[in-house]
Motif scaffolding. Structure first.
Motif, PDB file in Angstrom:
ATOM      1  N   VAL A  69     -33.701  93.732  30.601  1.00  0.00           N
ATOM      2  CA  VAL A  69     -33.009  95.223  30.715  1.00  0.00           C
ATOM      3  C   VAL A  69     -32.380  95.484  29.271  1.00  0.00           C
ATOM      4  N   TRP A 113     -41.239 107.479  27.565  1.00  0.00           N
ATOM      5  CA  TRP A 113     -40.391 107.113  28.479  1.00  0.00           C
ATOM      6  C   TRP A 113     -40.845 107.186  29.417  1.00  0.00           C
ATOM      7  N   GLU A 114     -41.478 107.973  30.227  1.00  0.00           N
ATOM      8  CA  GLU A 114     -42.559 107.158  31.449  1.00  0.00           C
ATOM      9  C   GLU A 114     -43.577 106.324  31.679  1.00  0.00           C
ATOM     10  N   CYS A 140     -40.674 103.359  31.963  1.00  0.00           N
ATOM     11  CA  CYS A 140     -40.123 103.078  33.639  1.00  0.00           C
ATOM     12  C   CYS A 140     -41.363 102.938  34.346  1.00  0.00           C
ATOM     13  N   ARG A 141     -42.623 102.889  34.296  1.00  0.00           N
ATOM     14  CA  ARG A 141     -43.992 102.940  35.086  1.00  0.00           C
ATOM     15  C   ARG A 141     -44.795 101.323  35.014  1.00  0.00           C
ATOM     16  N   ARG A 173     -38.651  97.062  29.417  1.00  0.00           N
ATOM     17  CA  ARG A 173     -37.849  97.787  30.367  1.00  0.00           C
ATOM     18  C   ARG A 173     -36.773  98.416  29.769  1.00  0.00           C
ATOM     19  N   GLU A 180     -32.871 100.327  29.890  1.00  0.00           N
ATOM     20  CA  GLU A 180     -31.533 101.043  30.737  1.00  0.00           C
ATOM     21  C   GLU A 180     -31.845 101.875  31.215  1.00  0.00           C
ATOM     22  N   ALA A 196     -32.882 106.675  29.356  1.00  0.00           N
ATOM     23  CA  ALA A 196     -34.077 106.738  28.674  1.00  0.00           C
ATOM     24  C   ALA A 196     -32.667 107.163  27.618  1.00  0.00           C
ATOM     25  N   ARG A 225     -37.153 114.923  33.591  1.00  0.00           N
ATOM     26  CA  ARG A 225     -37.534 114.662  32.824  1.00  0.00           C
ATOM     27  C   ARG A 225     -35.946 115.059  31.414  1.00  0.00           C
TER      28      ARG A 225
END
Length: 233
Positions: free
Chosen positions: A11, A42-43, A46-47, A53, A55, A57, A188
């Motif tokens: 992370v 950013w999404e 996360c996905r 990865r 920590e 946004a 968001r």
């Protein structure tokens, strides 16, 4: 746990712009793409497991803000207006937002826009259309200068409040649509604080039986309702 993951570099709490540039060049600047929405980026982080990865946004936000100070990595724009990037930062400091309009911009596209704007700028570096002449009196604060000029910017809208009545037979579907089409536009934005309250009112002409009352109250308590009670009127 987060500290342990950070130590193992699983992370990322701080991210250099050079690393972000590498990710963009490998996965995003393909087939002539010249920009990418920041909230979508950013999404993606996360996905997708193949991406680093982060920590939070804010890690991406700070990396972009640091990177746009020079012209070696990428640019940032508040929005795209046709073929032009509004609020373009490339080789300059500024505030970076991750929202539904902001973009991270390919360095070639950012440099090309700056070159076009510099070529069309009037001699002396003044704004296009000319400024105030010698000896002219500046317009009072909040007023447009004589002979035209841009009006003062509108104050930003910082609060939203909405209410909707739902069909109880379709509440599950409706709540899902509300979450997807309204709430996610707020989630968001990392600087947005959201408060959601669900209020339920039910009336029965014959009254509620003991089983219904007991089941509803117990379920409501389990689900964290702040209050759930029946009354005579």
């Amino acid at each position: 746990l987060v500290a342990t993951l950070e130590e193992q570099e699983m992370v990322i709490a701080r991210w250099a712009p050079a690393h972000l540039k590498g990710v963009l060049e490998r996965w995003y600047w393909r087939e002539g793409r010249r920009d990418y929405p920041l909230y979508q980026l950013w999404e993606d982080f996360c996905r997708y497991l193949y991406l680093p990865r982060l920590e939070a946004a804010s890690v991406l936000q700070e990396s972009v803000a640091e990177g746009v100070k020079g012209r070696d990595f990428f640019g940032y724009a508040q929005a795209r207006e046709g073929e032009r990037y509004a609020g373009l930062l490339f080789g300059a400091s500024g505030t970076v937002y991750i929202d539904g309009e902001s973009l991270i911009v390919h360095p070639e596209a950012a440099a090309a826009q700056l070159a076009r704007e510099q070529a069309t700028a009037p001699a002396g570096g003044g704004p296009a259309g000319g400024g105030a002449g010698p000896g002219s009196r500046p317009a009072p604060a909040g007023e447009a200068p004589p002979g035209g000029g841009a009006p003062p910017k509108a104050r930003p809208l910082r609060r939203f409040h909405g209410a909707v009545e739902l069909d109880p037979l379709r509440a599950g579907l409706a709540l899902g649509q509300i979450a997807e089409e309204v709430i996610q536009h707020f989630t968001r934005k990392p600087d947005t604080r959201i408060t959601l309250t669900l209020e339920i009112a039910a009336e029965s002409t014959q009254g509620f039986d003991d089983t219904t009352r007991r089941t509803v109250v117990e379920n409501a308590r389990t689900l964290g309702f702040s209050h759930a009670e029946f009354e005579e009127e």
